[in-house]
Design a protein around this motif. Sequence first.
Motif, mmCIF file in Angstrom:
data_model
loop_
_atom_site.group_PDB
_atom_site.id
_atom_site.type_symbol
_atom_site.label_atom_id
_atom_site.label_comp_id
_atom_site.label_asym_id
_atom_site.label_seq_id
_atom_site.Cartn_x
_atom_site.Cartn_y
_atom_site.Cartn_z
ATOM 1 N N THR A 142 45.625 33.867 35.635
ATOM 2 C CA THR A 142 45.355 34.640 36.797
ATOM 3 C C THR A 142 44.880 33.695 37.964
ATOM 4 O OG1 THR A 142 44.742 36.416 35.517
ATOM 5 C CG2 THR A 142 44.299 36.602 37.826
ATOM 6 N N ASN A 143 45.699 33.736 39.110
ATOM 7 C CA ASN A 143 45.254 33.056 40.455
ATOM 8 C C ASN A 143 45.032 31.451 40.081
ATOM 9 O OD1 ASN A 143 45.165 35.608 41.738
ATOM 10 N ND2 ASN A 143 43.155 35.382 42.605
ATOM 11 N N HIS A 264 44.451 40.878 43.674
ATOM 12 C CA HIS A 264 44.296 39.260 43.517
ATOM 13 C C HIS A 264 43.851 38.543 44.700
ATOM 14 C CE1 HIS A 264 44.569 39.964 39.299
ATOM 15 N NE2 HIS A 264 45.511 40.530 39.496
ATOM 16 N N ALA A 269 38.347 37.481 45.626
ATOM 17 C CA ALA A 269 38.853 36.984 44.554
ATOM 18 C C ALA A 269 38.587 35.260 44.700
ATOM 19 C CB ALA A 269 40.196 37.097 44.514
ATOM 20 N N THR A 292 38.554 36.551 39.516
ATOM 21 C CA THR A 292 39.773 36.391 40.024
ATOM 22 C C THR A 292 40.321 37.733 40.531
ATOM 23 O OG1 THR A 292 41.038 35.840 37.976
ATOM 24 C CG2 THR A 292 40.261 34.137 39.121
ATOM 25 N N THR A 293 39.936 38.915 40.167
ATOM 26 C CA THR A 293 40.236 40.301 40.315
ATOM 27 C C THR A 293 39.451 41.091 40.914
ATOM 28 O OG1 THR A 293 41.201 39.731 38.125
ATOM 29 C CG2 THR A 293 41.568 42.057 38.822
#
Length: 374
Positions: A142-143, A264, A269, A292-293
């Motif tokens: 994620t990200n 995101h 984030a 990240t969320t």
Amino acid sequence: MSTSPTAGNRLAVSAAPPKFPKDSDFQSVLVRRVQDYFSSTGRYQRDCPRMYLKTAIILATFFSSYILLVFFATSWYFVLPLAIILSLAVAAIGFNIQHDAGHHAYSNYAWINKIMSWTMDMVGGSSYMWHWKHGVFHHTYTNISGHDTDIELGFLGRLSPHQKRYSFHRWQQYYLWPLYGFVVFKWHLFDDFQSYITGKIGENRIPRPKGGDLLVFIIGKLVFFSLAFIIPMFFCTWWMVLLFYGLVIGITGIILSVVFQLAHCDEKAEFPLPAGDTGRMENAWAVHQVSTTVDFAQRSRVLTWLLGGLNYQIEHHLFPRICHTNYPAISRIVQQVCQEFGLRYNVHTTFWGAMVAHYHWLRQMGRPQLALAS
């Protein structure tokens, strides 16, 4: 958040997948408390009656609006609202039915999850490609630029401080919103076919579908193109079919894109990168998901119902195999454990607040000079 590079330069990212440290105490405590919650309340993690009822309502709305639009509507004042309802139903299928099923959160039975995941193929996507793009690459990395394909818009937009900036990005906070509407067009007409031919999604390699997966891919495309173009052309002129395909899918694309971007691509984030020499991430996987969320509009029952609980994005990323109807309840557990471990729980109280934050993030990413505060 760590300081980002100057705008205009993409950091070199390793082709090898990033590695996360060993599971943290945070994750162990969190999982235990959530399991205790289900044990003490007797609630189901999957096969939830509310989810089956919800599925029936969404599918009934989809098919009834489609039938009325194609076979019965003759005046624009009937056609237009039906097209909007159909677009909302398509988005609801993606947010609710397919999304839970694709994450194995719909049912304890694999065959039920598989069948329900095919609803994505019915509305034009590919459940197979989605599994890799979203279920594997986005949820694992994620990200992380270069690995999370959900934050890649190519040259059209800059969503991460580690992506190349072009001079026209200074206007992206204005022009990206309508362009989000073209995302689903791209899925339908280009992305899935390109991924099948190249065996890649972005820079990530995937196995091409074979056997039953290939059969579902082909049949799904045939069903969708029949529903979207072939059947309507027996009853409407070709230009009307294309016009309302564009309207329905354009609205759907904006809804899908905005909801996922709010979770995101936001000032709250983080966008960490692995260490260049080792490829290791600073935080364990569960801590990474929290940082990240971003959640939003948790008090809105209407949005929670329509969005399949994706306004509880932190809970979804930590527990993707739990049915989304449980997210409001377990969010209180997640917040408590985050507080105990000194982790920031990112949330916007309203949908509008999340929209404004995304606008500010797009503007910040488009500026010539970029410096992110910690």
